[in-house]
Design a protein around this motif. Structure first.
Motif, PDB file in Angstrom:
ATOM      1  N   CYS A  10      -2.530   5.857   1.713  1.00  0.00           N
ATOM      2  CA  CYS A  10      -2.172   5.666   3.212  1.00  0.00           C
ATOM      3  C   CYS A  10      -1.739   6.946   3.931  1.00  0.00           C
ATOM      4  O   CYS A  10      -1.777   7.118   5.147  1.00  0.00           O
ATOM      5  CB  CYS A  10      -1.233   4.380   3.326  1.00  0.00           C
TER       6      CYS A  10
ATOM      7  N   SER B 171       0.835  -1.412  -0.074  1.00  0.00           N
ATOM      8  CA  SER B 171      -0.120  -0.048  -0.090  1.00  0.00           C
ATOM      9  C   SER B 171       0.913   1.186  -0.121  1.00  0.00           C
ATOM     10  O   SER B 171       0.296   2.481   0.010  1.00  0.00           O
ATOM     11  CB  SER B 171      -0.883  -0.014   1.142  1.00  0.00           C
TER      12      SER B 171
ATOM     13  N   CYS C  89       3.669   4.974   5.522  1.00  0.00           N
ATOM     14  CA  CYS C  89       2.465   4.084   5.990  1.00  0.00           C
ATOM     15  C   CYS C  89       2.565   3.593   7.102  1.00  0.00           C
ATOM     16  O   CYS C  89       3.700   2.739   7.194  1.00  0.00           O
ATOM     17  CB  CYS C  89       2.509   3.537   4.616  1.00  0.00           C
TER      18      CYS C  89
END
Lengths: 168, 337
Positions: free
Chosen positions: B243, A66, B187
């Motif tokens: 994120c 991510s 993140c």
């Protein structure tokens, strides 16, 4: 600037350093300490003792699917491997989202790199390295001693200067 | 430059007083000032385009599954005119903790995949009577929230003999803000023990610590996930919904009241530290509640965070920033004072 003002400013700096909280990251890896090693799954689910790979100056790179910035660092690492030579530095990736080799294989294929990457989504691994966020880059000398831990995005010039510290 | 011992001591004392006093108040000369009147805004209404864009193409044999977060609808957030522009077939699945637009297709082409459009009127939030019946469900910690001996020692020292849950919460709110450095461009996993040890983190870390500590004191806390738009009112702009720009905040329950807190906004805007204990500004969009979400249909991996589109190819998460990205285009169209 008056001497009093200068002294005041200096003291503010000293007090700020002394009073304000000190931030740390990935505190399971401390500079000057041995790099903790594990046996981890690679893209073929083969278990590899990553300690055996640290036979030359090494960068261990913690990342996650991510993390946008992390993919940019992969590009920098690929270029660094070419510039410094795969015989001079070792790059090891640890994907903390990956529970097994499947995700690692896909990640390596998508981003087109050949250096080893391992599945790091294991409690024992994350607790030992104390990884709470990514990216984290750890610069390790051939004696498996941590020389530097970087817990943020790096620019290429900065990355090269850190590599030069371990490649002597 | 020469200075006398007297001058140095005078400077030292003046500076010590300045730093100590102002630090306690949370205001120093270099700290950001919030826009005037920001706490008087009752609601903000935005037109939103939530874009999911692909930067790589996948072969036709690949099964691509896409979960796009939809805004929550509740008393603090009114959503109108939701539409989805995409060439793919989609389904809207609303669960209590997260609503999604779900697309399943084979292969994906580079370019815009879907645009979710809506108008959202977001109210500034304050302390309200708890509408939910049994709030004990908010005493359950996620896998990222655990207390250890260090956290227990800290909580006991901070709260002392205090038994009032709101006063305990305030001590922990202040304590976490004071001892934790905010870091933005990371993140984070939001692990309470690691963030506590690191003394650093993002909103998820601040909130994981607060929630862990409160639950240790048997005070229920609800986790809310979304994005935050600029506090300084811009008429329009684009942020990346990733994120880094994801934002979380909390509501704790005490005395039949639901009390919102936003620790990192309290950290970021020291002059609003009191405000963000019990109030929220309207510049945000809520997407989900809780952590460790299982979407409908279930995704392959546990999701810590669902503020940005999640995509899987053949059951394997695709890479954010490489395969795809998500953006929020916003336009401020209404403001109530």
């Amino acid at each position: 600037m008056t001497p009093v003002r200068l002294a005041s400013m200096l003291l503010i700096i000293v007090l700020a350093v002394a009073i304000l909280p000190e931030a740390a990251f990935a505190s399971g890896m401390k500079e000057g300490q041995p790099f903790p090693v594990f046996t981890l799954a690679d893209e073929n689910n083969r278990m590899v003792d990553i300690g055996t790979l640290i036979d030359k100056p090494t960068i261990v790179y913690f990342t996650h699917n991510s993390c946008h910035y992390c993919t940019q660092i992969i590009a920098l690492l690929k270029r660094a491997e070419t510039k410094f030579g795969a015989d001079k530095i070792r790059i090891i990736g640890i994907n903390i989202m990956a529970k097994d080799g499947k995700l690692v294989r896909s990640y390596k294929k998508e981003l087109g790199f050949t250096f080893p990457m391992f599945a790091g989504a294991r409690d024992d691994v994350l607790n030992a390295y104390k990884i709470n966020y990514v990216p984290v880059l750890v610069f390790v000398d051939p004696g498996k001693t941590v020389k530097r831990v970087v817990g943020h995005y790096v620019h290429e010039k900065e990355l090269h200067s850190y590599i030069k510290e371990i490649v002597k | 430059m020469n200075i006398s011992r007297r001058e140095f001591l005078a400077g030292a004392l003046a500076s010590a007083g300045y730093v100590l006093l102002n630090r306690h108040e949370g205001v120093a000369a270099s700290e950001p000032s919030p826009p005037a009147g920001i706490t008087k805004i009752k609601s903000l209404t935005y037109k939103i385009d939530y874009l999911t864009e692909f930067y790589t193409s996948s072969p036709a044999k690949d099964t691509i599954r896409i979960w796009i977060p939809l805004p929550a609808q509740d008393t603090e957030q009114e959503v109108r005119g939701l539409s989805i522009e995409t060439r793919h077939t989609y389904k809207i699945n609303r669960a209590t903790d997260a609503a999604v637009a779900y697309i399943e297709t084979t292969g994906i082409k580079k370019g815009n995949c879907a645009t979710v459009r809506y108008t959202v009127k977001r109210k500034a939030a304050g302390i309200v009577d708890a509408a939910e019946g049994d709030v004990r469900k908010y005493l359950k910690l996620s896998e990222w929230e655990k207390w250890d001996d260090d956290i227990v020692r800290y909580v006991n020292a901070e709260t002392g003999t205090e038994t009032d849950p709101v006063r305990m919460a305030r001590k922990l709110y202040d304590g976490i803000i004071d001892r934790t450095t905010y870091v933005h461009k990371l993140c984070s996993r939001g692990v309470s023990t690691l963030a506590f040890e690191d003394k650093a983190g993002r909103c998820d870390d601040f909130n994981a610590m607060f929630r862990t500590m409160m639950v240790y004191k048997n005070i229920p806390v609800k986790w809310i996930q979304g994005v935050i738009l600029p506090l300084v009112p811009n008429n329009k702009g684009t942020i990346e919904a990733d994120c880094i720009n994801s934002h979380s905040w909390l509501e704790f329950h005490a005395g039949g009241k639901s009390i919102p807190v936003d620790l990192t906004e309290g950290k970021h805007w020291p002059a609003l530290r009191d405000y963000f204990f019990g109030s929220l500004t309207a510049n945000r969009i809520k997407f989900s509640t809780g952590r460790g979400l299982t979407l409908t249909p279930p995704q392959s991996e546990i999701l810590n965070n669902f503020s940005y589109t999640h995509v899987e190819a053949n059951g394997i998460p695709m890479i954010y920033g490489h395969n795809y990205r998500t953006f929020i285009k916003y336009k401020l169209i209404g403001k109530e004072m």
